[in-house]
Design a protein around this motif. Structure first.
Motif, PDB file in Angstrom:
ATOM      1  N   PHE A   1       9.541 -19.107  42.773  1.00 40.41           N
ATOM      2  CA  PHE A   1       9.923 -19.067  44.194  1.00 40.41           C
ATOM      3  C   PHE A   1       9.445 -20.341  44.871  1.00 40.41           C
ATOM      4  N   ASP A   2      10.365 -21.225  45.172  1.00 36.13           N
ATOM      5  CA  ASP A   2      10.017 -22.509  45.779  1.00 36.13           C
ATOM      6  C   ASP A   2      11.156 -22.941  46.690  1.00 36.13           C
ATOM      7  N   PRO A   3      11.334 -22.252  47.826  1.00 37.58           N
ATOM      8  CA  PRO A   3      12.497 -22.541  48.679  1.00 37.58           C
ATOM      9  C   PRO A   3      12.483 -23.937  49.278  1.00 37.58           C
ATOM     10  N   PHE A   4      11.310 -24.542  49.440  1.00 33.62           N
ATOM     11  CA  PHE A   4      11.229 -25.871  50.049  1.00 33.62           C
ATOM     12  C   PHE A   4      11.118 -26.996  49.009  1.00 33.62           C
ATOM     13  N   GLN A   5      11.217 -26.631  47.717  1.00 33.63           N
ATOM     14  CA  GLN A   5      11.137 -27.625  46.646  1.00 33.63           C
ATOM     15  C   GLN A   5       9.864 -28.465  46.749  1.00 33.63           C
ATOM     16  N   ALA A   6       8.748 -27.794  47.009  1.00 28.31           N
ATOM     17  CA  ALA A   6       7.478 -28.498  47.165  1.00 28.31           C
ATOM     18  C   ALA A   6       6.692 -28.587  45.866  1.00 28.31           C
ATOM     19  N   TYR A   7       7.082 -27.823  44.860  1.00 29.91           N
ATOM     20  CA  TYR A   7       6.333 -27.817  43.593  1.00 29.91           C
ATOM     21  C   TYR A   7       6.725 -29.039  42.777  1.00 29.91           C
ATOM     22  N   PRO A   8       5.771 -29.875  42.382  1.00 30.82           N
ATOM     23  CA  PRO A   8       6.106 -31.099  41.638  1.00 30.82           C
ATOM     24  C   PRO A   8       6.765 -30.788  40.300  1.00 30.82           C
ATOM     25  N   LEU A   9       7.473 -31.773  39.774  1.00 31.29           N
ATOM     26  CA  LEU A   9       8.157 -31.636  38.495  1.00 31.29           C
ATOM     27  C   LEU A   9       7.298 -32.090  37.329  1.00 31.29           C
ATOM     28  N   ASP A  10       6.389 -33.033  37.555  1.00 24.81           N
ATOM     29  CA  ASP A  10       5.542 -33.531  36.471  1.00 24.81           C
ATOM     30  C   ASP A  10       4.326 -32.634  36.303  1.00 24.81           C
ATOM     31  N   SER A  11       3.769 -32.626  35.099  1.00 28.24           N
ATOM     32  CA  SER A  11       2.647 -31.736  34.785  1.00 28.24           C
ATOM     33  C   SER A  11       1.393 -32.093  35.580  1.00 28.24           C
ATOM     34  N   ALA A  12       1.146 -33.388  35.795  1.00 26.19           N
ATOM     35  CA  ALA A  12      -0.041 -33.795  36.554  1.00 26.19           C
ATOM     36  C   ALA A  12       0.057 -33.326  38.002  1.00 26.19           C
ATOM     37  N   GLY A  13       1.231 -33.474  38.600  1.00 27.53           N
ATOM     38  CA  GLY A  13       1.410 -33.016  39.971  1.00 27.53           C
ATOM     39  C   GLY A  13       1.335 -31.503  40.091  1.00 27.53           C
ATOM     40  N   GLN A  14       1.852 -30.783  39.093  1.00 28.72           N
ATOM     41  CA  GLN A  14       1.767 -29.324  39.106  1.00 28.72           C
ATOM     42  C   GLN A  14       0.321 -28.856  39.011  1.00 28.72           C
ATOM     43  N   ARG A  15      -0.458 -29.518  38.152  1.00 31.97           N
ATOM     44  CA  ARG A  15      -1.864 -29.149  38.029  1.00 31.97           C
ATOM     45  C   ARG A  15      -2.629 -29.405  39.333  1.00 31.97           C
ATOM     46  N   GLU A  16      -2.314 -30.506  39.996  1.00 28.76           N
ATOM     47  CA  GLU A  16      -2.966 -30.801  41.271  1.00 28.76           C
ATOM     48  C   GLU A  16      -2.586 -29.779  42.340  1.00 28.76           C
TER      49      GLU A  16
END
Length: 261
Positions: free
Chosen positions: A200-215
């Motif tokens: 669930f990410d209606p604003f597309q705020a979740y990063p696509l790369d693994s480092a950004g997701q972990r952060e």
């Protein structure tokens, strides 16, 4: 004499061409004993394949299962990380149980972050409440009592919310939990499910790369843990002096209770 020498040579030639009666040839068992072990194993495998039923394919070789990489949990950061567990809830737990604990932590963190906004938002609109009934007047006072006040004005309101929450909880269970009707554990978490990641990410705020997701996961944990402590503090403070958090923070002196509207 020469004729005696020729006679001896003829006797030796006949002896070499004709087997002696006192000498026996080695048996097949004796030859097999002197056969190398590797050749005997090959013969056994060949015989077993020949004795198989006609038309039956040989069993395929079983490949070893790949080594599964252990799941690593976002630990958060100081002062509550990494892996803050003073009561030892994670000791001796399996990976599925640890995922369930992390799922509970993330769920409560998200509810707490919404609750912090709910405390401040509802108390800031006391003169313009969301729920109003003429004979009972507006909802007033600390937010910890708003649940009862809403129930007094609209007794069926919370019953109407049950299907809404049940529908979304069912979706969450289908994504993250094993199905006990199909052989899964009753409270088991799917191996491929990452706690909290429901897509669930209606604003597309979740990063696509693994480092950004972990952060992003670290930030959510930190803010969620802070929100859980904040909500506990809000409730305790309003129980102690009976004032709203809006008043305890002095916001009513800076901004009107209804905000800049």
């Amino acid at each position: 004499p020469i004729h005696r020498m020729l006679y001896a040579l003829s006797i030796l030639a006949l002896a070499s061409a004709t087997p002696m009666a006192g000498i026996r040839r080695p048996s097949a068992a004796a030859v097999q004993q002197r056969t190398p072990i590797s050749r005997r194993l090959n013969n056994i495998v060949a015989k077993s394949s020949e004795s198989a039923a006609p038309g039956q394919a040989p069993e395929p070789a079983v490949e070893p299962e790949p080594i599964k990489k252990a799941y690593t949990y976002p630990a958060g950061s100081a002062p509550l990380g990494p892996y803050f567990d003073p009561l030892g809830f994670s000791k001796g737990k399996s990976e599925s149980e640890m995922k369930r604990i992390r799922e509970a932590e993330i769920t409560h963190s998200r509810v707490a972050m919404l609750a912090v906004l709910g405390f401040l938002f509802q108390e800031a609109l006391l003169d313009r409440p969301l729920f109003w009934k003429q004979e009972l007047g507006p909802i007033e006072g600390p937010a910890i009592y708003h649940f009862q006040e809403v129930s007094e004005r609209y007794p069926l309101f919370w019953l109407a919310t049950i299907p809404f929450f049940a529908f979304h909880e069912n979706l969450r269970a289908r994504i993250g939990w094993q199905d006990p009707t199909k052989g899964g554990d009753l409270f088991g978490i799917n191996e491929t499910y990452e706690p909290g990641n429901l897509g669930f990410d209606p604003f597309q705020a979740y990063p696509l790369d693994s480092a950004g997701q972990r952060e992003m996961q670290q930030k959510e944990l930190n803010n969620g843990r802070l929100a859980m402590l904040a909500v506990a503090g809000f409730m305790a403070q309003e129980l102690v002096n009976g004032k709203t958090i809006y008043e305890n923070l002095g916001l009513d002196k800076l901004v009107p209770p209804h905000g800049p509207v």
